[in-house]
Design a protein around this motif. Sequence first.
Motif, PDB file in Angstrom:
ATOM      1  N   LEU A 218       0.875  -1.218  -0.123  1.00 58.75           N
ATOM      2  CA  LEU A 218       0.043  -0.074   0.027  1.00 58.75           C
ATOM      3  C   LEU A 218       0.903   1.223   0.120  1.00 58.75           C
ATOM      4  O   LEU A 218       1.837   1.531   0.912  1.00 58.75           O
ATOM      5  CB  LEU A 218      -0.967   0.207   1.300  1.00 58.75           C
ATOM      6  CG  LEU A 218      -2.027  -1.196   1.488  1.00 58.75           C
ATOM      7  CD1 LEU A 218      -3.005  -0.666   2.580  1.00 58.75           C
ATOM      8  CD2 LEU A 218      -2.824  -1.132   0.344  1.00 58.75           C
ATOM      9  N   ALA A 219       0.558   1.991  -1.075  1.00 64.22           N
ATOM     10  CA  ALA A 219       1.425   3.361  -1.230  1.00 64.22           C
ATOM     11  C   ALA A 219       0.599   4.436  -0.580  1.00 64.22           C
ATOM     12  O   ALA A 219       0.837   5.742  -0.988  1.00 64.22           O
ATOM     13  CB  ALA A 219       1.910   3.686  -2.708  1.00 64.22           C
ATOM     14  N   THR A 220      -0.451   4.423   0.122  1.00 64.15           N
ATOM     15  CA  THR A 220      -1.402   5.559   0.589  1.00 64.15           C
ATOM     16  C   THR A 220      -0.588   6.101   1.564  1.00 64.15           C
ATOM     17  O   THR A 220       0.047   5.462   2.310  1.00 64.15           O
ATOM     18  CB  THR A 220      -2.639   4.581   1.131  1.00 64.15           C
ATOM     19  OG1 THR A 220      -2.377   3.729   2.069  1.00 64.15           O
ATOM     20  CG2 THR A 220      -3.400   4.188   0.236  1.00 64.15           C
ATOM     21  N   ALA A 221      -1.059   7.415   2.185  1.00 67.39           N
ATOM     22  CA  ALA A 221      -0.334   8.147   2.967  1.00 67.39           C
ATOM     23  C   ALA A 221      -1.336   8.706   3.787  1.00 67.39           C
ATOM     24  O   ALA A 221      -0.835   9.521   4.934  1.00 67.39           O
ATOM     25  CB  ALA A 221       0.415   9.238   2.275  1.00 67.39           C
ATOM     26  N   ARG A 222      -2.751   8.536   4.067  1.00 63.22           N
ATOM     27  CA  ARG A 222      -3.502   8.869   4.916  1.00 63.22           C
ATOM     28  C   ARG A 222      -3.037   8.329   6.280  1.00 63.22           C
ATOM     29  O   ARG A 222      -2.863   7.135   6.431  1.00 63.22           O
ATOM     30  CB  ARG A 222      -4.741   8.472   4.583  1.00 63.22           C
ATOM     31  CG  ARG A 222      -5.423   9.402   3.535  1.00 63.22           C
ATOM     32  CD  ARG A 222      -6.788   9.224   3.017  1.00 63.22           C
ATOM     33  NE  ARG A 222      -7.175   7.882   2.720  1.00 63.22           N
ATOM     34  CZ  ARG A 222      -7.474   7.030   3.319  1.00 63.22           C
ATOM     35  NH1 ARG A 222      -8.132   7.212   4.764  1.00 63.22           N
ATOM     36  NH2 ARG A 222      -7.956   5.847   2.967  1.00 63.22           N
ATOM     37  N   ILE A 223      -3.197   9.292   7.405  1.00 65.18           N
ATOM     38  CA  ILE A 223      -2.872   8.890   8.731  1.00 65.18           C
ATOM     39  C   ILE A 223      -3.977   8.254   9.282  1.00 65.18           C
ATOM     40  O   ILE A 223      -3.960   6.903  10.007  1.00 65.18           O
ATOM     41  CB  ILE A 223      -2.768  10.168   9.332  1.00 65.18           C
ATOM     42  CG1 ILE A 223      -1.463  11.034   9.162  1.00 65.18           C
ATOM     43  CG2 ILE A 223      -2.477   9.740  10.872  1.00 65.18           C
ATOM     44  CD1 ILE A 223      -1.172  12.125   9.845  1.00 65.18           C
ATOM     45  N   GLU A 224      -5.085   8.362   8.929  1.00 57.29           N
ATOM     46  CA  GLU A 224      -6.265   7.745   9.644  1.00 57.29           C
ATOM     47  C   GLU A 224      -6.815   6.758   8.417  1.00 57.29           C
ATOM     48  O   GLU A 224      -7.412   6.975   7.436  1.00 57.29           O
ATOM     49  CB  GLU A 224      -7.516   8.455   9.886  1.00 57.29           C
ATOM     50  CG  GLU A 224      -7.367   9.498  11.128  1.00 57.29           C
ATOM     51  CD  GLU A 224      -7.043   8.888  12.479  1.00 57.29           C
ATOM     52  OE1 GLU A 224      -7.381   7.673  12.729  1.00 57.29           O
ATOM     53  OE2 GLU A 224      -6.154   9.389  13.269  1.00 57.29           O
ATOM     54  N   ASP A 225      -6.546   5.491   8.515  1.00 56.12           N
ATOM     55  CA  ASP A 225      -6.745   4.419   7.759  1.00 56.12           C
ATOM     56  C   ASP A 225      -7.005   3.034   8.103  1.00 56.12           C
ATOM     57  O   ASP A 225      -6.270   2.417   8.369  1.00 56.12           O
ATOM     58  CB  ASP A 225      -5.665   4.273   6.674  1.00 56.12           C
ATOM     59  CG  ASP A 225      -5.856   3.577   5.267  1.00 56.12           C
ATOM     60  OD1 ASP A 225      -6.817   2.964   5.283  1.00 56.12           O
ATOM     61  OD2 ASP A 225      -4.853   3.628   4.231  1.00 56.12           O
ATOM     62  N   PRO A 226      -8.332   3.064   8.172  1.00 56.58           N
ATOM     63  CA  PRO A 226      -8.931   1.735   8.937  1.00 56.58           C
ATOM     64  C   PRO A 226      -8.473   0.459   8.019  1.00 56.58           C
ATOM     65  O   PRO A 226      -8.740  -0.722   8.677  1.00 56.58           O
ATOM     66  CB  PRO A 226     -10.591   1.897   9.054  1.00 56.58           C
ATOM     67  CG  PRO A 226     -10.770   3.036   7.910  1.00 56.58           C
ATOM     68  CD  PRO A 226      -9.607   4.005   7.906  1.00 56.58           C
ATOM     69  N   VAL A 227      -8.417   0.681   6.748  1.00 51.70           N
ATOM     70  CA  VAL A 227      -8.218  -0.464   6.030  1.00 51.70           C
ATOM     71  C   VAL A 227      -6.931  -1.067   6.490  1.00 51.70           C
ATOM     72  O   VAL A 227      -6.795  -2.466   6.615  1.00 51.70           O
ATOM     73  CB  VAL A 227      -8.031  -0.054   4.547  1.00 51.70           C
ATOM     74  CG1 VAL A 227      -7.109  -1.266   3.587  1.00 51.70           C
ATOM     75  CG2 VAL A 227      -9.306   0.429   3.791  1.00 51.70           C
ATOM     76  N   ILE A 228      -6.016  -0.452   6.878  1.00 52.24           N
ATOM     77  CA  ILE A 228      -4.827  -1.129   7.591  1.00 52.24           C
ATOM     78  C   ILE A 228      -4.737  -1.896   8.571  1.00 52.24           C
ATOM     79  O   ILE A 228      -4.284  -2.991   8.888  1.00 52.24           O
ATOM     80  CB  ILE A 228      -3.623  -0.045   7.557  1.00 52.24           C
ATOM     81  CG1 ILE A 228      -3.164   0.683   6.054  1.00 52.24           C
ATOM     82  CG2 ILE A 228      -2.452  -0.617   8.250  1.00 52.24           C
ATOM     83  CD1 ILE A 228      -2.199   2.055   6.408  1.00 52.24           C
TER      84      ILE A 228
END
Length: 339
Positions: free
Chosen positions: A124-134
Amino acid sequence: MSATLRDVAAAAGVHAATASRALNPETLGMVNPATAKRVREAAERLGYVPNPIARSLKTNRTLSLGAVVPDITNPLFAPIIRGIEDVAVAAGYNVLIANTDNEPDRERDQVASLRARQVDGLILATARIEDPVISTLIADKVPIVLVNRVEPDLPIFSVAGDDASGIRQALRHLHELGHRRIAHIAGPSSTSTGVVRRRTFQLEIGELGLAAEDCPIVEAASYQIEDGAGCLRTVLDEHPGVTAVLAANDLLAIGCYEVLAERGLSCPADLSVVGFNDIPFVDKVWPPLTTVHVRHYDFGAEAARLVLEQLRDPAISPKSVLLSVSLVVRGSTAAPPDR
């Protein structure tokens, strides 16, 4: 009729299991090099094509990885994907790429789609701090690696660049040139990169003895060119004494170029500009952009290696890899006009 694995094994004079190991990048190391060479030559001579479906049924794996990026049009993700693919393909894996447009709902749906395809691991190259997927992926014990961010409070593998070092290098470069009024166009505070780079900027201006009121921070809504342009307009209108701008990424810096042109200002004679990432072609703009070089290809390659490590040993402990960055000085920075 196409050749079978048994045909290859017979032609090479080995057992079918040995031929299978020799033709599988993940188990190739278990076979004597001379034997592996003989098997490969037999396979090529007979025109043997491995059956990935049969292999996945045998190993309970699809030999595929998922790579999720927030904006596939952003040039910094191309080398990351290339790094992932080079390592994955060499290990016998395919890579499925999904784009989220940095939207939480779309990210959730894309990850669900990749999991439905039974990918063996996710990057995952996402950068959002709040990320429930992780959190969900960790709970489900999915092999996962984060790219371009570190989550010290989560038990997860990650690969990132040393953002703090990059900001420090850029600020010290501007300070050594004589700049004392330096603005920061910060990335969105909803992203880990935006937070780290902004926080480091604030700490470093204090270390350099610069006044906070002389070093304004304007936050961009996104890491896009138009947001960089809007932020620089704010800087020039509200802080006319600024002589340099440190942008949180290269696209924001390119947006600064547009505003300088529309206002009849020159870079770096009137305003020095520094970017972050060293994406392709920023050395071709005029003037060539001074920026922090980030090893994005290595991000992808290392992330793929970490996923494969987890697949080989599910009990391995999570770790974070922090890759060094370096400032590349080009034509967009010079001494301030009052020097």
